[in-house]
Design an enzyme around this catalytic site. Structure first.
Site, PDB file in Angstrom:
ATOM      1  CG  ASP A  62     -42.576 -30.696  19.639  1.00 47.76           C
ATOM      2  OD1 ASP A  62     -42.282 -30.627  18.424  1.00 47.76           O
ATOM      3  OD2 ASP A  62     -43.571 -30.133  20.128  1.00 47.76           O
ATOM      4  CG  ASP A  63     -40.367 -33.278  14.585  1.00 43.54           C
ATOM      5  OD1 ASP A  63     -40.305 -34.510  14.428  1.00 43.54           O
ATOM      6  OD2 ASP A  63     -40.427 -32.473  13.627  1.00 43.54           O
ATOM      7  CE  LYS A 139     -46.744 -29.102  18.305  1.00 38.13           C
ATOM      8  NZ  LYS A 139     -45.527 -28.339  18.711  1.00 38.13           N
ATOM      9  CG  ASP A 141     -46.461 -29.630  13.490  1.00 38.64           C
ATOM     10  OD1 ASP A 141     -47.158 -28.740  12.976  1.00 38.64           O
ATOM     11  OD2 ASP A 141     -45.333 -29.425  13.979  1.00 38.64           O
ATOM     12  CG  ASP A 202     -43.466 -23.228  15.706  1.00 41.89           C
ATOM     13  OD1 ASP A 202     -44.682 -23.503  15.742  1.00 41.89           O
ATOM     14  OD2 ASP A 202     -42.608 -24.007  15.262  1.00 41.89           O
TER      15      ASP A 202
END
Length: 461
Positions: A62-63, A139, A141, A202
Protein backbone atom coordinates in the site's frame (compact mmCIF):
# COMPACT_ATOMS: atom_id res chain seq x y z
CA UNK A 1 -13.74 -0.49 -22.86
CA UNK A 2 -12.61 -4.08 -23.38
CA UNK A 3 -12.52 -6.17 -20.20
CA UNK A 4 -9.12 -7.42 -19.07
CA UNK A 5 -10.69 -10.79 -18.22
CA UNK A 6 -9.22 -10.77 -14.69
CA UNK A 7 -10.65 -11.25 -11.17
CA UNK A 8 -13.42 -13.60 -12.22
CA UNK A 9 -13.78 -14.35 -8.52
CA UNK A 10 -13.06 -11.85 -5.71
CA UNK A 11 -9.29 -11.37 -5.27
CA UNK A 12 -7.72 -12.93 -2.18
CA UNK A 13 -4.47 -12.11 -0.46
CA UNK A 14 -2.75 -9.82 1.99
CA UNK A 15 -2.41 -6.02 2.12
CA UNK A 16 -0.17 -3.91 4.31
CA UNK A 17 -2.25 -0.82 5.07
CA UNK A 18 -4.62 -1.43 7.97
CA UNK A 19 -2.06 -3.22 10.16
CA UNK A 20 1.20 -1.53 9.14
CA UNK A 21 0.02 1.86 7.80
CA UNK A 22 2.78 4.31 6.86
CA UNK A 23 5.42 3.17 9.37
CA UNK A 24 8.64 4.21 7.62
CA UNK A 25 10.95 4.37 10.65
CA UNK A 26 12.97 1.24 10.01
CA UNK A 27 15.59 2.27 12.55
CA UNK A 28 13.15 2.33 15.45
CA UNK A 29 10.82 -0.41 14.15
CA UNK A 30 12.67 -2.61 11.66
CA UNK A 31 10.25 -5.53 12.00
CA UNK A 32 7.09 -3.58 11.16
CA UNK A 33 8.16 -0.73 8.90
CA UNK A 34 7.12 -0.58 5.25
CA UNK A 35 10.16 -2.24 3.69
CA UNK A 36 11.00 -5.06 1.34
CA UNK A 37 11.75 -7.24 4.36
CA UNK A 38 8.13 -7.01 5.54
CA UNK A 39 6.87 -8.12 2.13
CA UNK A 40 9.49 -10.90 1.80
CA UNK A 41 8.37 -12.26 5.17
CA UNK A 42 4.64 -12.01 4.40
CA UNK A 43 5.23 -13.76 1.06
CA UNK A 44 6.98 -16.57 2.94
CA UNK A 45 4.03 -16.89 5.29
CA UNK A 46 1.47 -16.99 2.46
CA UNK A 47 3.52 -19.65 0.68
CA UNK A 48 4.41 -21.80 3.69
CA UNK A 49 1.46 -21.60 6.10
CA UNK A 50 -1.33 -22.95 3.92
CA UNK A 51 -2.68 -19.62 2.63
CA UNK A 52 -1.65 -19.89 -1.03
CA UNK A 53 -3.35 -23.25 -1.56
CA UNK A 54 -6.63 -21.76 -0.33
CA UNK A 55 -6.47 -18.92 -2.87
CA UNK A 56 -4.73 -16.16 -0.90
CA UNK A 57 -2.31 -15.22 -3.67
CA UNK A 58 -1.77 -11.45 -3.69
CA UNK A 59 0.87 -9.66 -1.61
CA UNK A 60 -0.18 -6.01 -1.86
CA UNK A 61 2.03 -3.03 -1.07
CA UNK A 62 0.00 0.00 0.00
CA UNK A 63 1.11 3.63 0.42
CA UNK A 64 4.55 4.89 1.51
CA UNK A 65 6.70 2.50 -0.54
CA UNK A 66 8.22 5.07 -2.86
CA UNK A 67 11.00 7.59 -2.66
CA UNK A 68 9.86 11.14 -1.88
CA UNK A 69 10.77 12.24 -5.41
CA UNK A 70 10.59 10.68 -8.85
CA UNK A 71 13.93 9.69 -10.37
CA UNK A 72 15.91 11.65 -12.97
CA UNK A 73 13.85 10.11 -15.78
CA UNK A 74 10.64 11.18 -14.06
CA UNK A 75 9.75 7.62 -13.08
CA UNK A 76 8.40 6.39 -9.77
CA UNK A 77 11.07 4.68 -7.72
CA UNK A 78 11.02 2.80 -4.42
CA UNK A 79 12.64 4.25 -1.32
CA UNK A 80 16.30 3.17 -1.74
CA UNK A 81 16.88 2.47 1.96
CA UNK A 82 13.69 0.52 2.61
CA UNK A 83 13.51 -1.28 -0.76
CA UNK A 84 17.19 -1.57 -1.74
CA UNK A 85 16.58 -4.57 -4.04
CA UNK A 86 13.89 -2.70 -6.01
CA UNK A 87 10.30 -3.65 -6.82
CA UNK A 88 11.27 -5.93 -9.72
CA UNK A 89 13.32 -8.11 -7.36
CA UNK A 90 10.45 -8.18 -4.87
CA UNK A 91 8.05 -9.21 -7.65
CA UNK A 92 10.44 -11.98 -8.70
CA UNK A 93 10.63 -13.22 -5.09
CA UNK A 94 6.83 -13.23 -4.81
CA UNK A 95 6.36 -14.95 -8.18
CA UNK A 96 8.91 -17.64 -7.30
CA UNK A 97 6.62 -18.61 -4.43
CA UNK A 98 3.57 -18.97 -6.66
CA UNK A 99 2.16 -15.62 -5.54
CA UNK A 100 1.35 -12.25 -7.16
CA UNK A 101 2.44 -8.71 -6.27
CA UNK A 102 0.15 -5.71 -5.88
CA UNK A 103 1.26 -2.09 -5.64
CA UNK A 104 -0.29 1.25 -4.75
CA UNK A 105 -0.56 4.49 -6.68
CA UNK A 106 -2.61 7.66 -6.41
CA UNK A 107 -4.27 9.69 -9.12
CA UNK A 108 -3.19 13.10 -7.95
CA UNK A 109 -0.25 15.31 -7.06
CA UNK A 110 0.60 13.22 -4.01
CA UNK A 111 -0.47 9.94 -2.50
CA UNK A 112 -2.57 10.14 0.66
CA UNK A 113 0.67 9.68 2.64
CA UNK A 114 2.44 12.53 0.82
CA UNK A 115 4.52 10.50 -1.67
CA UNK A 116 4.63 11.22 -5.43
CA UNK A 117 1.26 10.73 -7.10
CA UNK A 118 0.34 10.06 -10.71
CA UNK A 119 -0.74 13.16 -12.63
CA UNK A 120 -2.83 12.72 -15.79
CA UNK A 121 0.21 13.16 -18.02
CA UNK A 122 2.07 10.45 -16.07
CA UNK A 123 -0.59 7.74 -16.27
CA UNK A 124 0.90 5.87 -19.27
CA UNK A 125 4.44 6.12 -17.94
CA UNK A 126 3.48 4.75 -14.52
CA UNK A 127 1.44 1.91 -16.01
CA UNK A 128 4.48 0.92 -18.06
CA UNK A 129 6.71 1.13 -14.99
CA UNK A 130 4.41 -1.16 -12.99
CA UNK A 131 4.24 -3.65 -15.85
CA UNK A 132 8.02 -3.64 -16.31
CA UNK A 133 8.44 -4.41 -12.61
CA UNK A 134 6.14 -7.43 -12.91
CA UNK A 135 3.27 -6.02 -10.85
CA UNK A 136 0.01 -8.05 -10.93
CA UNK A 137 -2.44 -5.64 -9.24
CA UNK A 138 -2.69 -1.86 -8.91
CA UNK A 139 -4.70 -0.04 -6.27
CA UNK A 140 -5.16 3.53 -7.50
CA UNK A 141 -6.17 5.93 -4.73
CA UNK A 142 -7.67 9.39 -5.24
CA UNK A 143 -6.13 11.85 -2.80
CA UNK A 144 -5.25 15.31 -4.13
CA UNK A 145 -7.31 15.10 -7.31
CA UNK A 146 -10.53 16.74 -8.47
CA UNK A 147 -13.69 15.00 -9.63
CA UNK A 148 -12.85 16.03 -13.19
CA UNK A 149 -9.34 14.62 -12.97
CA UNK A 150 -10.71 11.38 -11.56
CA UNK A 151 -13.29 11.09 -14.35
CA UNK A 152 -10.46 11.33 -16.88
CA UNK A 153 -7.72 9.55 -15.01
CA UNK A 154 -9.36 6.33 -13.79
CA UNK A 155 -10.50 5.22 -17.29
CA UNK A 156 -7.18 6.40 -18.71
CA UNK A 157 -5.25 4.17 -16.31
CA UNK A 158 -7.43 1.20 -17.28
CA UNK A 159 -6.52 1.75 -20.93
CA UNK A 160 -2.86 2.26 -20.06
CA UNK A 161 -2.67 -0.95 -18.00
CA UNK A 162 -4.33 -2.95 -20.78
CA UNK A 163 -1.93 -1.43 -23.30
CA UNK A 164 1.09 -2.81 -21.42
CA UNK A 165 0.08 -6.34 -22.35
CA UNK A 166 0.61 -7.51 -18.78
CA UNK A 167 -2.44 -8.82 -16.86
CA UNK A 168 -2.84 -6.32 -14.00
CA UNK A 169 -5.92 -6.39 -11.76
CA UNK A 170 -7.16 -2.83 -11.36
CA UNK A 171 -8.55 -1.62 -8.02
CA UNK A 172 -10.10 1.86 -8.12
CA UNK A 173 -10.83 4.12 -5.16
CA UNK A 174 -12.81 6.44 -7.45
CA UNK A 175 -16.34 5.89 -6.02
CA UNK A 176 -15.16 6.36 -2.43
CA UNK A 177 -14.14 9.92 -3.34
CA UNK A 178 -17.53 10.64 -4.95
CA UNK A 179 -19.76 9.46 -2.10
CA UNK A 180 -20.19 5.92 -3.40
CA UNK A 181 -23.69 6.42 -4.84
CA UNK A 182 -25.41 7.61 -8.02
CA UNK A 183 -25.72 10.06 -9.63
CA UNK A 184 -22.10 10.96 -8.85
CA UNK A 185 -21.05 7.32 -9.26
CA UNK A 186 -21.98 5.45 -12.43
CA UNK A 187 -21.56 1.77 -11.61
CA UNK A 188 -22.11 0.67 -15.22
CA UNK A 189 -19.04 2.63 -16.32
CA UNK A 190 -17.10 1.60 -13.22
CA UNK A 191 -17.69 -2.09 -13.90
CA UNK A 192 -16.32 -1.65 -17.40
CA UNK A 193 -13.02 -0.16 -16.30
CA UNK A 194 -12.23 -1.52 -12.81
CA UNK A 195 -11.95 -5.07 -11.42
CA UNK A 196 -12.77 -3.91 -7.91
CA UNK A 197 -13.44 -0.60 -6.28
CA UNK A 198 -13.54 0.98 -2.84
CA UNK A 199 -16.97 2.52 -2.32
CA UNK A 200 -16.76 3.74 1.26
CA UNK A 201 -14.53 4.72 4.20
CA UNK A 202 -11.26 3.03 5.15
CA UNK A 203 -11.66 0.26 7.68
CA UNK A 204 -10.13 0.83 11.14
CA UNK A 205 -9.21 -1.75 13.77
CA UNK A 206 -12.56 -1.67 15.57
CA UNK A 207 -15.97 -3.34 15.62
CA UNK A 208 -17.54 0.11 15.26
CA UNK A 209 -15.75 0.50 11.93
CA UNK A 210 -16.88 -2.93 10.68
CA UNK A 211 -20.49 -2.13 11.64
CA UNK A 212 -20.41 1.25 9.88
CA UNK A 213 -19.25 -0.46 6.67
CA UNK A 214 -21.89 -3.20 6.98
CA UNK A 215 -24.58 -0.57 7.61
CA UNK A 216 -23.63 1.48 4.57
CA UNK A 217 -23.34 -1.48 2.20
CA UNK A 218 -26.65 -3.07 3.15
CA UNK A 219 -28.57 0.20 3.43
CA UNK A 220 -27.53 0.82 -0.17
CA UNK A 221 -27.68 -2.80 -1.34
CA UNK A 222 -30.20 -2.17 -4.13
CA UNK A 223 -27.68 0.11 -5.84
CA UNK A 224 -24.50 -1.79 -4.98
CA UNK A 225 -25.52 -5.41 -5.38
CA UNK A 226 -26.27 -5.34 -9.13
CA UNK A 227 -22.90 -3.72 -9.83
CA UNK A 228 -20.92 -6.74 -8.62
CA UNK A 229 -20.13 -9.85 -10.62
CA UNK A 230 -17.26 -11.80 -12.20
CA UNK A 231 -14.50 -9.32 -13.02
CA UNK A 232 -15.97 -6.34 -11.10
CA UNK A 233 -16.46 -6.31 -7.34
CA UNK A 234 -17.52 -3.96 -4.56
CA UNK A 235 -14.71 -3.74 -2.01
CA UNK A 236 -15.74 -3.01 1.59
CA UNK A 237 -12.00 -2.92 2.50
CA UNK A 238 -9.60 -5.24 4.31
CA UNK A 239 -10.19 -8.07 6.74
CA UNK A 240 -8.93 -7.02 10.19
CA UNK A 241 -9.29 -10.49 11.72
CA UNK A 242 -6.15 -11.32 13.73
CA UNK A 243 -5.52 -7.76 14.90
CA UNK A 244 -6.63 -6.05 18.12
CA UNK A 245 -10.11 -4.58 17.63
CA UNK A 246 -12.38 -7.59 17.09
CA UNK A 247 -13.53 -10.27 19.51
CA UNK A 248 -13.69 -13.91 18.45
CA UNK A 249 -17.42 -13.58 17.62
CA UNK A 250 -16.89 -10.33 15.74
CA UNK A 251 -14.10 -11.94 13.70
CA UNK A 252 -16.53 -14.70 12.69
CA UNK A 253 -19.01 -11.98 11.71
CA UNK A 254 -16.64 -9.97 9.53
CA UNK A 255 -15.58 -13.07 7.60
CA UNK A 256 -19.17 -14.23 7.07
CA UNK A 257 -20.53 -10.82 6.08
CA UNK A 258 -17.66 -10.11 3.67
CA UNK A 259 -18.27 -13.53 2.08
CA UNK A 260 -22.00 -12.83 1.68
CA UNK A 261 -21.04 -9.54 0.00
CA UNK A 262 -18.81 -11.41 -2.49
CA UNK A 263 -16.05 -9.10 -1.22
CA UNK A 264 -12.35 -9.42 -1.93
CA UNK A 265 -10.62 -11.23 0.94
CA UNK A 266 -7.56 -9.06 1.54
CA UNK A 267 -6.19 -9.68 5.01
CA UNK A 268 -4.30 -6.96 6.82
CA UNK A 269 -2.74 -8.61 9.83
CA UNK A 270 0.66 -9.87 10.94
CA UNK A 271 0.81 -13.38 9.48
CA UNK A 272 4.05 -14.04 11.41
CA UNK A 273 2.26 -13.92 14.76
CA UNK A 274 -1.40 -14.60 13.91
CA UNK A 275 -3.31 -16.62 16.51
CA UNK A 276 -4.54 -20.13 15.71
CA UNK A 277 -8.16 -19.02 16.20
CA UNK A 278 -7.87 -16.10 13.74
CA UNK A 279 -6.06 -18.34 11.26
CA UNK A 280 -8.82 -20.95 11.53
CA UNK A 281 -11.47 -18.35 10.64
CA UNK A 282 -9.51 -16.99 7.68
CA UNK A 283 -8.64 -20.47 6.41
CA UNK A 284 -12.17 -21.91 6.60
CA UNK A 285 -12.40 -23.92 3.36
CA UNK A 286 -16.18 -23.88 2.99
CA UNK A 287 -16.26 -20.13 3.67
CA UNK A 288 -13.68 -19.55 0.93
CA UNK A 289 -15.59 -21.84 -1.45
CA UNK A 290 -18.70 -19.71 -0.89
CA UNK A 291 -16.78 -16.45 -1.29
CA UNK A 292 -15.27 -17.69 -4.55
CA UNK A 293 -18.50 -19.05 -6.00
CA UNK A 294 -18.24 -18.81 -9.80
CA UNK A 295 -21.64 -17.16 -10.29
CA UNK A 296 -20.29 -14.12 -8.44
CA UNK A 297 -23.68 -12.93 -7.18
CA UNK A 298 -23.42 -10.51 -4.26
CA UNK A 299 -25.76 -11.37 -1.40
CA UNK A 300 -28.28 -9.12 0.28
CA UNK A 301 -30.03 -8.59 3.59
CA UNK A 302 -33.44 -10.29 3.53
CA UNK A 303 -34.63 -9.72 7.11
CA UNK A 304 -34.07 -7.09 9.80
CA UNK A 305 -35.93 -8.11 12.96
CA UNK A 306 -37.04 -6.02 15.94
CA UNK A 307 -35.04 -8.50 18.03
CA UNK A 308 -31.84 -7.06 16.42
CA UNK A 309 -31.27 -10.20 14.38
CA UNK A 310 -30.51 -9.75 10.68
CA UNK A 311 -30.56 -12.41 7.97
CA UNK A 312 -28.50 -12.32 4.77
CA UNK A 313 -28.75 -14.54 1.69
CA UNK A 314 -26.30 -15.19 -1.11
CA UNK A 315 -27.42 -17.35 -4.09
CA UNK A 316 -24.71 -19.81 -5.21
CA UNK A 317 -24.08 -22.16 -8.10
CA UNK A 318 -25.40 -25.73 -8.11
CA UNK A 319 -28.73 -24.53 -6.66
CA UNK A 320 -26.99 -23.80 -3.34
CA UNK A 321 -27.34 -20.78 -1.04
CA UNK A 322 -25.50 -19.23 1.89
CA UNK A 323 -27.49 -17.84 4.82
CA UNK A 324 -26.02 -15.68 7.58
CA UNK A 325 -27.91 -15.05 10.82
CA UNK A 326 -26.27 -12.04 12.48
CA UNK A 327 -26.92 -10.72 15.98
CA UNK A 328 -26.50 -7.05 16.85
CA UNK A 329 -27.54 -7.82 20.42
CA UNK A 330 -25.25 -7.07 23.34
CA UNK A 331 -26.88 -9.12 26.08
CA UNK A 332 -26.66 -12.91 25.67
CA UNK A 333 -26.98 -15.68 23.07
CA UNK A 334 -30.33 -15.36 21.31
CA UNK A 335 -32.60 -18.16 20.10
CA UNK A 336 -33.90 -17.14 16.68
CA UNK A 337 -36.71 -19.25 15.23
CA UNK A 338 -37.81 -19.08 11.61
CA UNK A 339 -38.28 -21.30 8.56
CA UNK A 340 -36.93 -21.31 5.02
CA UNK A 341 -40.49 -20.57 3.88
CA UNK A 342 -40.45 -17.32 5.89
CA UNK A 343 -37.15 -16.52 4.16
CA UNK A 344 -38.86 -17.00 0.77
CA UNK A 345 -37.23 -20.28 -0.27
CA UNK A 346 -39.21 -22.36 -2.81
CA UNK A 347 -42.15 -24.36 -1.48
CA UNK A 348 -41.81 -28.13 -0.98
CA UNK A 349 -38.03 -28.14 -1.37
CA UNK A 350 -35.69 -30.12 0.89
CA UNK A 351 -32.18 -28.95 1.77
CA UNK A 352 -29.04 -30.39 3.27
CA UNK A 353 -27.70 -27.75 5.65
CA UNK A 354 -24.07 -27.43 6.73
CA UNK A 355 -22.93 -25.05 9.49
CA UNK A 356 -20.00 -23.22 7.90
CA UNK A 357 -18.08 -22.68 11.14
CA UNK A 358 -19.02 -25.80 13.12
CA UNK A 359 -18.92 -28.07 10.08
CA UNK A 360 -21.92 -30.07 11.26
CA UNK A 361 -24.34 -31.27 8.56
CA UNK A 362 -28.08 -31.18 9.19
CA UNK A 363 -29.85 -33.40 6.66
CA UNK A 364 -33.26 -32.99 5.07
CA UNK A 365 -34.53 -29.61 6.21
CA UNK A 366 -37.86 -28.91 4.47
CA UNK A 367 -38.83 -25.40 3.47
CA UNK A 368 -41.84 -25.45 5.80
CA UNK A 369 -39.93 -26.74 8.86
CA UNK A 370 -39.37 -24.32 11.72
CA UNK A 371 -35.82 -24.28 13.07
CA UNK A 372 -33.94 -22.38 15.78
CA UNK A 373 -30.40 -21.03 15.63
CA UNK A 374 -28.57 -19.74 18.71
CA UNK A 375 -26.58 -16.62 17.82
CA UNK A 376 -24.02 -15.10 20.18
CA UNK A 377 -23.90 -11.32 20.75
CA UNK A 378 -22.19 -9.60 17.77
CA UNK A 379 -21.78 -13.07 16.27
CA UNK A 380 -23.18 -15.11 13.41
CA UNK A 381 -24.47 -18.51 12.50
CA UNK A 382 -23.73 -19.25 8.85
CA UNK A 383 -25.30 -22.02 6.80
CA UNK A 384 -24.51 -23.55 3.43
CA UNK A 385 -27.70 -25.01 1.94
CA UNK A 386 -27.77 -27.52 -0.90
CA UNK A 387 -31.09 -28.79 -2.30
CA UNK A 388 -31.59 -32.55 -2.23
CA UNK A 389 -35.16 -32.46 -3.57
CA UNK A 390 -36.95 -29.81 -5.56
CA UNK A 391 -40.53 -29.58 -6.74
CA UNK A 392 -40.92 -30.34 -10.44
CA UNK A 393 -43.11 -27.99 -12.42
CA UNK A 394 -43.46 -27.09 -16.03
CA UNK A 395 -44.19 -23.44 -16.52
CA UNK A 396 -43.27 -20.28 -18.33
CA UNK A 397 -41.30 -17.80 -16.27
CA UNK A 398 -41.12 -14.11 -17.06
CA UNK A 399 -37.76 -12.49 -16.48
CA UNK A 400 -38.43 -8.84 -15.78
CA UNK A 401 -35.82 -6.11 -15.47
CA UNK A 402 -35.60 -4.91 -11.88
CA UNK A 403 -33.14 -3.39 -9.46
CA UNK A 404 -32.41 -6.84 -8.04
CA UNK A 405 -29.59 -9.14 -9.06
CA UNK A 406 -30.63 -12.31 -10.87
CA UNK A 407 -31.68 -14.89 -8.33
CA UNK A 408 -30.06 -17.49 -10.44
CA UNK A 409 -30.55 -20.22 -7.96
CA UNK A 410 -28.79 -22.85 -9.99
CA UNK A 411 -27.91 -25.14 -12.81
CA UNK A 412 -31.50 -26.24 -12.99
CA UNK A 413 -33.71 -23.49 -11.64
CA UNK A 414 -34.81 -20.69 -13.90
CA UNK A 415 -33.36 -17.21 -13.44
CA UNK A 416 -36.11 -15.20 -11.84
CA UNK A 417 -34.97 -11.64 -12.39
CA UNK A 418 -32.61 -9.51 -14.40
CA UNK A 419 -31.03 -6.45 -12.83
CA UNK A 420 -31.85 -2.96 -13.93
CA UNK A 421 -30.13 -2.67 -17.29
CA UNK A 422 -29.08 0.94 -16.71
CA UNK A 423 -27.59 0.66 -13.21
CA UNK A 424 -26.84 -3.07 -13.29
CA UNK A 425 -24.03 -4.99 -14.90
CA UNK A 426 -25.72 -8.14 -16.19
CA UNK A 427 -27.28 -8.01 -19.65
CA UNK A 428 -29.54 -9.96 -21.98
CA UNK A 429 -26.74 -11.93 -23.73
CA UNK A 430 -25.48 -13.08 -20.33
CA UNK A 431 -28.99 -14.17 -19.35
CA UNK A 432 -29.53 -16.00 -22.64
CA UNK A 433 -26.28 -17.89 -22.05
CA UNK A 434 -27.52 -18.95 -18.60
CA UNK A 435 -30.87 -20.02 -20.02
CA UNK A 436 -29.20 -22.21 -22.63
CA UNK A 437 -26.97 -23.73 -19.97
CA UNK A 438 -30.09 -24.81 -18.16
CA UNK A 439 -31.53 -26.49 -21.29
CA UNK A 440 -34.32 -23.93 -21.37
CA UNK A 441 -35.73 -22.15 -24.36
CA UNK A 442 -36.16 -18.43 -24.94
CA UNK A 443 -39.59 -17.94 -26.46
CA UNK A 444 -39.53 -14.14 -26.52
CA UNK A 445 -36.94 -11.43 -26.02
CA UNK A 446 -36.81 -7.67 -26.26
CA UNK A 447 -34.56 -4.94 -24.84
CA UNK A 448 -35.39 -5.51 -21.19
CA UNK A 449 -36.94 -8.92 -20.74
CA UNK A 450 -36.86 -12.59 -21.65
CA UNK A 451 -39.69 -15.06 -21.56
CA UNK A 452 -38.35 -18.52 -20.89
CA UNK A 453 -39.99 -21.90 -21.08
CA UNK A 454 -38.71 -25.21 -19.73
CA UNK A 455 -38.88 -28.04 -17.25
CA UNK A 456 -37.98 -26.88 -13.74
CA UNK A 457 -36.80 -29.95 -11.89
CA UNK A 458 -33.69 -31.04 -10.10
CA UNK A 459 -31.83 -34.17 -11.24
CA UNK A 460 -30.96 -36.84 -8.71
CA UNK A 461 -27.86 -36.02 -6.72
Amino acid sequence: MESNGLARTPPMGWMSWERFRCDVDCQADPRNCISEQLFFEMADRLAEDGWRELGYEYINIDDCWSAKQRDAAGQLAPDPKRFPSGIKALADYVHARGLKLGIYGDLGVFTCGGYPGTMLEQVKQDAQTFAAWGVDMLKLDGCYSSAEEQAKGYPEMARALNATGRPIVYSCSWPAYQGGLPPKVNYTILAEICNLWRNYDDIQDSWESVLSIVDWFFTNQDVLQPAAGPGHWNDPDMLIIGNFGLSYEQSHSQMALWTVMAAPLLMSTDLRTISPSAKEILQNRLMIQINQDPLGIQGHRIAKEKSHIEVFLRPLSQAASALVFFSRRTDMPFRYTTSLAKLHFPEDAVYEVQDVYVGKVVGALKTADNFTVIINPSGVVMWYLRPVAFPASSRSTLLEASTMHPSLVSDTVIITQLPNLESGRMDIPWAVEQVHRHSLEVVHRDKSRLVVEGQRSLPAQ
